[in-house]
Design a protein around this motif. Structure first.
Motif, PDB file in Angstrom:
ATOM      1  N   VAL A  15       0.833  -1.203   0.000  1.00 47.83           N
ATOM      2  CA  VAL A  15       0.000   0.000   0.000  1.00 47.83           C
ATOM      3  C   VAL A  15       0.873   1.261   0.000  1.00 47.83           C
ATOM      4  CG1 VAL A  15      -1.610   1.369   1.372  1.00 47.83           C
ATOM      5  CG2 VAL A  15      -2.012  -1.078   1.059  1.00 47.83           C
ATOM      6  N   PHE A  16       1.853   1.319   0.902  1.00 43.91           N
ATOM      7  CA  PHE A  16       2.719   2.491   0.968  1.00 43.91           C
ATOM      8  C   PHE A  16       3.605   2.599  -0.268  1.00 43.91           C
ATOM      9  CE2 PHE A  16       1.357   2.985   5.263  1.00 43.91           C
ATOM     10  CZ  PHE A  16       1.646   4.303   5.607  1.00 43.91           C
ATOM     11  N   ALA A  17       4.045   1.466  -0.802  1.00 47.54           N
ATOM     12  CA  ALA A  17       4.862   1.503  -2.024  1.00 47.54           C
ATOM     13  C   ALA A  17       4.087   2.131  -3.168  1.00 47.54           C
ATOM     14  CB  ALA A  17       5.325   0.096  -2.387  1.00 47.54           C
ATOM     15  N   SER A  18       2.808   1.805  -3.271  1.00 45.42           N
ATOM     16  CA  SER A  18       1.999   2.381  -4.355  1.00 45.42           C
ATOM     17  C   SER A  18       1.854   3.889  -4.184  1.00 45.42           C
ATOM     18  CB  SER A  18       0.617   1.720  -4.399  1.00 45.42           C
ATOM     19  OG  SER A  18      -0.192   2.131  -3.302  1.00 45.42           O
ATOM     20  N   ALA A  19       1.688   4.350  -2.932  1.00 45.11           N
ATOM     21  CA  ALA A  19       1.558   5.785  -2.681  1.00 45.11           C
ATOM     22  C   ALA A  19       2.847   6.525  -3.034  1.00 45.11           C
ATOM     23  CB  ALA A  19       1.193   6.022  -1.212  1.00 45.11           C
ATOM     24  N   ALA A  23       3.344   9.362  -6.109  1.00 43.90           N
ATOM     25  CA  ALA A  23       3.890  10.703  -5.887  1.00 43.90           C
ATOM     26  C   ALA A  23       5.133  10.941  -6.729  1.00 43.90           C
ATOM     27  CB  ALA A  23       4.217  10.894  -4.401  1.00 43.90           C
ATOM     28  N   ALA A  24       5.967   9.913  -6.879  1.00 47.96           N
ATOM     29  CA  ALA A  24       7.232  10.065  -7.597  1.00 47.96           C
ATOM     30  C   ALA A  24       7.052  10.126  -9.108  1.00 47.96           C
ATOM     31  CB  ALA A  24       8.168   8.918  -7.242  1.00 47.96           C
ATOM     32  N   LEU A  25       6.090   9.355  -9.624  1.00 53.76           N
ATOM     33  CA  LEU A  25       5.967   9.188 -11.076  1.00 53.76           C
ATOM     34  C   LEU A  25       4.751   9.866 -11.683  1.00 53.76           C
ATOM     35  CD1 LEU A  25       6.878   5.379 -11.250  1.00 53.76           C
ATOM     36  CD2 LEU A  25       8.399   7.337 -11.600  1.00 53.76           C
ATOM     37  N   ASN A  88      12.280  11.477  -4.926  1.00 53.55           N
ATOM     38  CA  ASN A  88      11.413  12.090  -5.929  1.00 53.55           C
ATOM     39  C   ASN A  88      10.001  12.276  -5.382  1.00 53.55           C
ATOM     40  OD1 ASN A  88      13.432  12.249  -7.853  1.00 53.55           O
ATOM     41  ND2 ASN A  88      12.920  10.300  -8.801  1.00 53.55           N
ATOM     42  N   ALA A  89       9.543  11.309  -4.594  1.00 52.63           N
ATOM     43  CA  ALA A  89       8.203  11.414  -4.007  1.00 52.63           C
ATOM     44  C   ALA A  89       8.123  12.585  -3.042  1.00 52.63           C
ATOM     45  CB  ALA A  89       7.836  10.112  -3.297  1.00 52.63           C
ATOM     46  N   LEU A  90       9.193  12.833  -2.308  1.00 45.56           N
ATOM     47  CA  LEU A  90       9.189  13.916  -1.327  1.00 45.56           C
ATOM     48  C   LEU A  90       8.985  15.283  -1.979  1.00 45.56           C
ATOM     49  CD1 LEU A  90      11.992  12.883   1.180  1.00 45.56           C
ATOM     50  CD2 LEU A  90       9.571  13.263   1.696  1.00 45.56           C
ATOM     51  N   SER A 161      -0.730   7.901   1.547  1.00 44.98           N
ATOM     52  CA  SER A 161      -0.220   9.124   0.937  1.00 44.98           C
ATOM     53  C   SER A 161      -0.321  10.296   1.907  1.00 44.98           C
ATOM     54  CB  SER A 161      -1.002   9.435  -0.346  1.00 44.98           C
ATOM     55  OG  SER A 161      -0.550  10.638  -0.931  1.00 44.98           O
ATOM     56  N   GLY A 162      -1.448  10.401   2.598  1.00 44.88           N
ATOM     57  CA  GLY A 162      -1.622  11.472   3.569  1.00 44.88           C
ATOM     58  C   GLY A 162      -0.639  11.372   4.723  1.00 44.88           C
ATOM     59  N   ILE A 163      -0.379  10.140   5.172  1.00 44.64           N
ATOM     60  CA  ILE A 163       0.583   9.936   6.260  1.00 44.64           C
ATOM     61  C   ILE A 163       1.978  10.367   5.821  1.00 44.64           C
ATOM     62  CG2 ILE A 163       1.777   8.147   7.602  1.00 44.64           C
ATOM     63  CD1 ILE A 163      -0.931   6.665   7.719  1.00 44.64           C
TER      64      ILE A 163
END
Length: 301
Positions: A15-19, A23-25, A88-90, A161-163
């Protein structure tokens, strides 16, 4: 771009990997499946497929020779994805983040949320009630639910994603605070007293920034109507003090405290001797200086 993970029951790592990847891509074709042809044709595959090869976008960890961190801790899919895509997600989770703070924020989240999920997913540490990993698993549909696993996964991923957004902003704020405190300490009149012009987290800078001589931190309350002189503990999360405020001040307030401390605008001194206050910055700096002088005299006796 096509990104694939497994279908059915999900856990915190996928789940977190998908978020993180979202965000990154940005937008991509996301499929949850165990169909081997679909997996083989995907650009990125995580938590399924039996292959770990970052060069081909494969991030599974369910094999005997699974990928590990430098200290030997096994990765889960989120640790692997965060390692390669987290920075990149950050940039999306924390708009405007400065490049100089990126690694510090990435590291903060990696050693906190991400590592915690890695450990739980690989059975290295048990997930106690309330653990993030177990909270995410509650999003899986119950046996009598009409919701599909893919719908539930989407809801869980939005929470993840929110977390990560909140965690990133908190870590960035802490990184900026650390730089601010270190700058104030190095530019101050005395290495024993850190004077801040605003209230912000200072503990990390003191203990990780090598401020071993610091005894007191000076800072205002939220609306600058009062200023505080706070003792520094000998170590993080300690209730002790490197130098306690004078016994004669403790438990006094207003006029009584002002008279005992020799300042015109005292507010209070806590009975525990770890914090005192006055209505001006000049007075709390004077309180710190007098406490240091009193401590030096006591040591000399």
């Amino acid at each position: 771009m096509r990104v694939v993970t497994h279908s059915g029951t999900f856990h915190a790592d996928d789940v977190f990997a998908s978020a993180i990847l979202r965000a990154a891509l940005g937008e991509f074709d996301f499929i949850r499946t165990r169909d081997q042809e679909t997996i083989a044709s995907a650009d990125i595959v995580f938590d399924v497929g039996g292959v770990y090869d970052p060069s081909t976008g494969r991030y599974d960890h369910h094999m005997r020779d699974l990928p590990r961190r430098e200290d030997g801790t096994p990765y889960s899919s989120v640790g692997l994805v965060w390692r390669d895509y987290g920075r990149n997600a950050l940039e999306r989770f924390v708009p405007g983040i400065e490049e100089g703070a990126l690694d510090a924020v990435w590291q903060d989240i990696d050693t906190g949320i991400i590592l915690s999920i890695d450990l739980a997913d690989n059975g290295i540490s048990s997930a106690s009630p309330g653990h993030l990993a177990l909270l995410i698993e509650t999003f899986n549909p119950t046996w009598d639910s009409k919701q599909t696993y893919d719908e539930a996964f989407t809801e869980a991923s939005e929470l993840a994603s929110g977390i990560l957004q909140r965690a990133g902003r908190q870590a960035y704020a802490e990184a900026k605070a650390m730089a601010f405190v270190l700058g104030a300490a190095r530019g101050g009149k005395s290495p024993q007293v850190i004077v801040l012009d605003r209230k912000l987290p200072w503990e990390k800078a003191v203990f990780e920034g090598g401020l071993t001589d610091a005894l007191f931190v000076i800072y205002p309350n939220e609306d600058s109507t009062a200023w505080y002189c706070r003792t520094i503990p000998p170590e993080p999360n300690s209730f002790g003090q490197r130098l306690t405020l004078p016994e004669a001040w403790r438990g006094l307030q207003e006029e009584a405290f002002s008279k005992a401390a020799g300042i015109p605008d005292g507010v209070f001194c806590h009975p525990g001797g770890f914090i005192c206050g006055a209505r001006s910055q000049a007075s709390v700096i004077e309180l710190a200086e007098r406490a240091i002088a009193a401590g030096s005299q006591a040591d000399a006796v």
